[in-house]
Design a protein around this motif. Structure first.
Motif, PDB file in Angstrom:
ATOM      1  N   ALA A   1       3.840   4.773   4.733  1.00 24.86           N
ATOM      2  CA  ALA A   1       3.100   3.542   4.455  1.00 24.86           C
ATOM      3  C   ALA A   1       4.066   2.371   4.363  1.00 24.86           C
ATOM      4  CB  ALA A   1       2.316   3.672   3.153  1.00 24.86           C
ATOM      5  N   THR A   2       3.725   1.258   4.995  1.00 28.76           N
ATOM      6  CA  THR A   2       4.542   0.054   4.891  1.00 28.76           C
ATOM      7  C   THR A   2       3.869  -1.019   4.037  1.00 28.76           C
ATOM      8  OG1 THR A   2       3.606  -0.677   7.016  1.00 28.76           O
ATOM      9  CG2 THR A   2       5.736   0.433   7.071  1.00 28.76           C
ATOM     10  N   GLU A   3       2.556  -0.921   3.904  1.00 26.04           N
ATOM     11  CA  GLU A   3       1.820  -1.816   3.000  1.00 26.04           C
ATOM     12  C   GLU A   3       0.700  -1.018   2.332  1.00 26.04           C
ATOM     13  OE1 GLU A   3       1.812  -6.277   4.723  1.00 26.04           O
ATOM     14  OE2 GLU A   3       0.947  -4.780   6.083  1.00 26.04           O
ATOM     15  N   ILE A   4       0.633  -1.108   1.024  1.00 20.94           N
ATOM     16  CA  ILE A   4      -0.386  -0.387   0.261  1.00 20.94           C
ATOM     17  C   ILE A   4      -1.102  -1.362  -0.664  1.00 20.94           C
ATOM     18  CG2 ILE A   4      -0.835   1.409  -1.459  1.00 20.94           C
ATOM     19  CD1 ILE A   4       1.580   2.888  -0.510  1.00 20.94           C
ATOM     20  N   ARG A   5      -2.406  -1.202  -0.743  1.00 21.68           N
ATOM     21  CA  ARG A   5      -3.182  -1.977  -1.714  1.00 21.68           C
ATOM     22  C   ARG A   5      -3.763  -1.032  -2.753  1.00 21.68           C
ATOM     23  NH1 ARG A   5      -5.173  -6.797  -2.786  1.00 21.68           N
ATOM     24  NH2 ARG A   5      -7.168  -7.013  -3.861  1.00 21.68           N
ATOM     25  N   ASP A   6      -3.459  -1.304  -4.003  1.00 18.66           N
ATOM     26  CA  ASP A   6      -4.033  -0.572  -5.136  1.00 18.66           C
ATOM     27  C   ASP A   6      -5.404  -1.197  -5.403  1.00 18.66           C
ATOM     28  OD1 ASP A   6      -4.832   0.329  -7.634  1.00 18.66           O
ATOM     29  OD2 ASP A   6      -2.815   0.372  -8.454  1.00 18.66           O
ATOM     30  N   GLU A   7      -6.466  -0.513  -4.967  1.00 17.38           N
ATOM     31  CA  GLU A   7      -7.807  -1.080  -5.059  1.00 17.38           C
ATOM     32  C   GLU A   7      -8.283  -1.191  -6.504  1.00 17.38           C
ATOM     33  OE1 GLU A   7      -9.183  -2.491  -2.717  1.00 17.38           O
ATOM     34  OE2 GLU A   7      -8.288  -1.678  -0.890  1.00 17.38           O
ATOM     35  N   ASP A   8      -7.837  -0.297  -7.369  1.00 14.62           N
ATOM     36  CA  ASP A   8      -8.269  -0.326  -8.763  1.00 14.62           C
ATOM     37  C   ASP A   8      -7.741  -1.560  -9.489  1.00 14.62           C
ATOM     38  OD1 ASP A   8      -9.559   2.059  -8.339  1.00 14.62           O
ATOM     39  OD2 ASP A   8      -7.900   3.281  -9.064  1.00 14.62           O
ATOM     40  N   ARG A   9      -6.508  -1.953  -9.162  1.00 16.77           N
ATOM     41  CA  ARG A   9      -5.874  -3.085  -9.851  1.00 16.77           C
ATOM     42  C   ARG A   9      -5.807  -4.341  -9.004  1.00 16.77           C
ATOM     43  NH1 ARG A   9      -0.238  -1.015 -12.020  1.00 16.77           N
ATOM     44  NH2 ARG A   9      -0.348  -3.025 -13.077  1.00 16.77           N
ATOM     45  N   GLY A  10      -6.127  -4.221  -7.715  1.00 16.53           N
ATOM     46  CA  GLY A  10      -6.091  -5.380  -6.828  1.00 16.53           C
ATOM     47  C   GLY A  10      -4.688  -5.878  -6.560  1.00 16.53           C
ATOM     48  N   ILE A  11      -3.717  -4.964  -6.438  1.00 23.28           N
ATOM     49  CA  ILE A  11      -2.319  -5.327  -6.232  1.00 23.28           C
ATOM     50  C   ILE A  11      -1.851  -4.791  -4.883  1.00 23.28           C
ATOM     51  CG2 ILE A  11       0.041  -5.071  -7.099  1.00 23.28           C
ATOM     52  CD1 ILE A  11      -1.108  -4.725  -9.880  1.00 23.28           C
ATOM     53  N   ASP A  12      -1.084  -5.615  -4.145  1.00 24.01           N
ATOM     54  CA  ASP A  12      -0.521  -5.208  -2.861  1.00 24.01           C
ATOM     55  C   ASP A  12       0.954  -4.883  -3.017  1.00 24.01           C
ATOM     56  OD1 ASP A  12      -2.891  -5.660  -1.290  1.00 24.01           O
ATOM     57  OD2 ASP A  12      -2.536  -7.807  -1.523  1.00 24.01           O
ATOM     58  N   TYR A  13       1.394  -3.829  -2.329  1.00 26.61           N
ATOM     59  CA  TYR A  13       2.788  -3.401  -2.350  1.00 26.61           C
ATOM     60  C   TYR A  13       3.312  -3.350  -0.915  1.00 26.61           C
ATOM     61  CZ  TYR A  13       1.681  -1.813  -7.094  1.00 26.61           C
ATOM     62  OH  TYR A  13       1.278  -1.749  -8.413  1.00 26.61           O
ATOM     63  N   THR A  14       4.546  -3.826  -0.724  1.00 22.68           N
ATOM     64  CA  THR A  14       5.180  -3.820   0.594  1.00 22.68           C
ATOM     65  C   THR A  14       6.426  -2.955   0.552  1.00 22.68           C
ATOM     66  OG1 THR A  14       4.381  -6.049   1.080  1.00 22.68           O
ATOM     67  CG2 THR A  14       6.205  -5.222   2.422  1.00 22.68           C
ATOM     68  N   SER A  15       6.594  -2.102   1.569  1.00 21.75           N
ATOM     69  CA  SER A  15       7.728  -1.192   1.628  1.00 21.75           C
ATOM     70  C   SER A  15       9.029  -1.955   1.858  1.00 21.75           C
ATOM     71  CB  SER A  15       7.525  -0.175   2.753  1.00 21.75           C
ATOM     72  OG  SER A  15       8.697   0.574   2.967  1.00 21.75           O
ATOM     73  N   SER A  16      10.099  -1.476   1.241  1.00 22.74           N
ATOM     74  CA  SER A  16      11.417  -2.085   1.426  1.00 22.74           C
ATOM     75  C   SER A  16      11.993  -1.806   2.804  1.00 22.74           C
ATOM     76  CB  SER A  16      12.385  -1.564   0.354  1.00 22.74           C
ATOM     77  OG  SER A  16      12.501  -0.152   0.425  1.00 22.74           O
ATOM     78  N   SER A  17      11.391  -0.868   3.550  1.00 26.89           N
ATOM     79  CA  SER A  17      11.898  -0.536   4.888  1.00 26.89           C
ATOM     80  C   SER A  17      10.919  -0.958   5.974  1.00 26.89           C
ATOM     81  CB  SER A  17      12.158   0.972   4.997  1.00 26.89           C
ATOM     82  OG  SER A  17      10.950   1.692   4.834  1.00 26.89           O
ATOM     83  N   LYS A  18      10.097  -1.953   5.689  1.00 23.61           N
ATOM     84  CA  LYS A  18       9.045  -2.338   6.627  1.00 23.61           C
ATOM     85  C   LYS A  18       9.594  -2.806   7.968  1.00 23.61           C
ATOM     86  CE  LYS A  18       5.162  -5.483   7.296  1.00 23.61           C
ATOM     87  NZ  LYS A  18       4.326  -6.549   6.743  1.00 23.61           N
ATOM     88  N   GLY A  19      10.741  -3.509   7.992  1.00 23.79           N
ATOM     89  CA  GLY A  19      11.197  -4.129   9.228  1.00 23.79           C
ATOM     90  C   GLY A  19      12.051  -3.267  10.123  1.00 23.79           C
TER      91      GLY A  19
END
Length: 273
Positions: free
Chosen positions: A200-218
């Motif tokens: 996963a390179t981007e994850i959204r926590d639907e319960d808390r409404g928070i987005d997370y971006t992977s440190s190795s996305k690029g």
């Protein structure tokens, strides 16, 4: 019998069972439902002669939409005829809110204990088919309230529960919890058309409404872009959790995964934008 519904958040289902012979299958069922995103309350009360099953059901349904009752020899031994009749009455008078399961017993045994209870549509449950039974309950909860015509029916021609588990790796800070709903907004697939293990390179926590971006996305690697087709699922297991890496499993409806392309031409190397 003491009530334990105080200070309990509203749930989708509660599970009532006997500790003497169905505790293990009840906990497995609760875990499966939780991994499908169903909010579960386990009726953690030991059934004994004189215990009020009806009171427990009443209390549970004040906190839950549906009541799953695992009927077993131990359950019947701790239940009076009046209580059993009360289960049937509640089931028929309150829009079929009780979902009966039979554990290590059959129709003849149930009929001997309560002919009216034996007439209710039920499923058999044990450790081997608990996932399939959980899928049936999932379908009921997700349907319009009161529409439970599929209760007791098959979940698929091959007996599959209609879900698939996908192993997810995420580089970065993320706190997965079993039962948490997440959306994989974008991901990398290291094995082309194999969609059962993804980064996963981007994850959204639907319960808390928070987005997370992977440190190795690029970084450059074999990639399938699905920015417009995110995968939504529920965390069903956690393999590893460190400060900068999380490995876990999400449970996704199989039909959703089948919508994604398995054409190798759709996979290419490049940066995820």
């Amino acid at each position: 019998m003491a009530s334990e519904t105080d200070d309990v958040d509203e749930k989708d289902v509660f599970i009532s069972y006997s500790h003497s012979d169905s505790k293990e299958v009840a906990k497995l069922l609760g875990q499966e439902l939780t991994s499908m995103g169903i909010a579960v309350w386990l009726d953690d009360i030991e059934m004994s002669i004189g215990s009020s099953i009806r009171e427990s059901i009443d209390d549970g349904l004040t906190q839950s939409e549906y009541g799953v009752v695992i009927l077993s020899k131990g359950y019947f031994e701790g239940t009076s005829e009046w209580e059993l009749n009360g289960l049937v009455e509640k089931h028929t008078n309150e829009d079929d809110v009780i979902l009966p399961l039979w554990h290590n017993i059959g129709h003849d045994y149930v009929y001997q204990q309560s002919p009216s209870l034996a007439d209710l549509v039920a499923e058999e449950v044990d450790k081997e088919n608990v996932q399939s039974v959980a899928a049936s309950i999932y379908q009921i909860v997700r349907e319009d309230r009161g529409e439970i015509d599929d209760w007791g029916g098959d979940t698929g021609t091959d007996g599959s529960p209609g879900f698939i588990d996908i192993d997810i790796t995420f580089q970065g800070r993320f706190d997965p919890k079993v039962g948490k709903e997440v959306t994989i907004e974008s991901w990398r697939n290291h094995n082309a058309s194999n969609l059962t293990s993804l980064e996963a390179t981007e994850i959204r926590d639907e319960d808390r409404g928070i987005d997370y971006t992977s440190s190795s996305k690029g970084t450059t690697m074999t990639v399938k872009r699905i920015d417009d087709e995110p995968l939504n699922g529920v965390i069903s297991d956690i393999q590893e959790l460190r400060s900068n890496k999380a490995e876990f499993t999400i449970r996704v409806e199989e039909s959703r995964l089948e919508e994604l392309s398995d054409d190798r031409d759709d996979y290419k190397s490049g940066f995820v934008q």
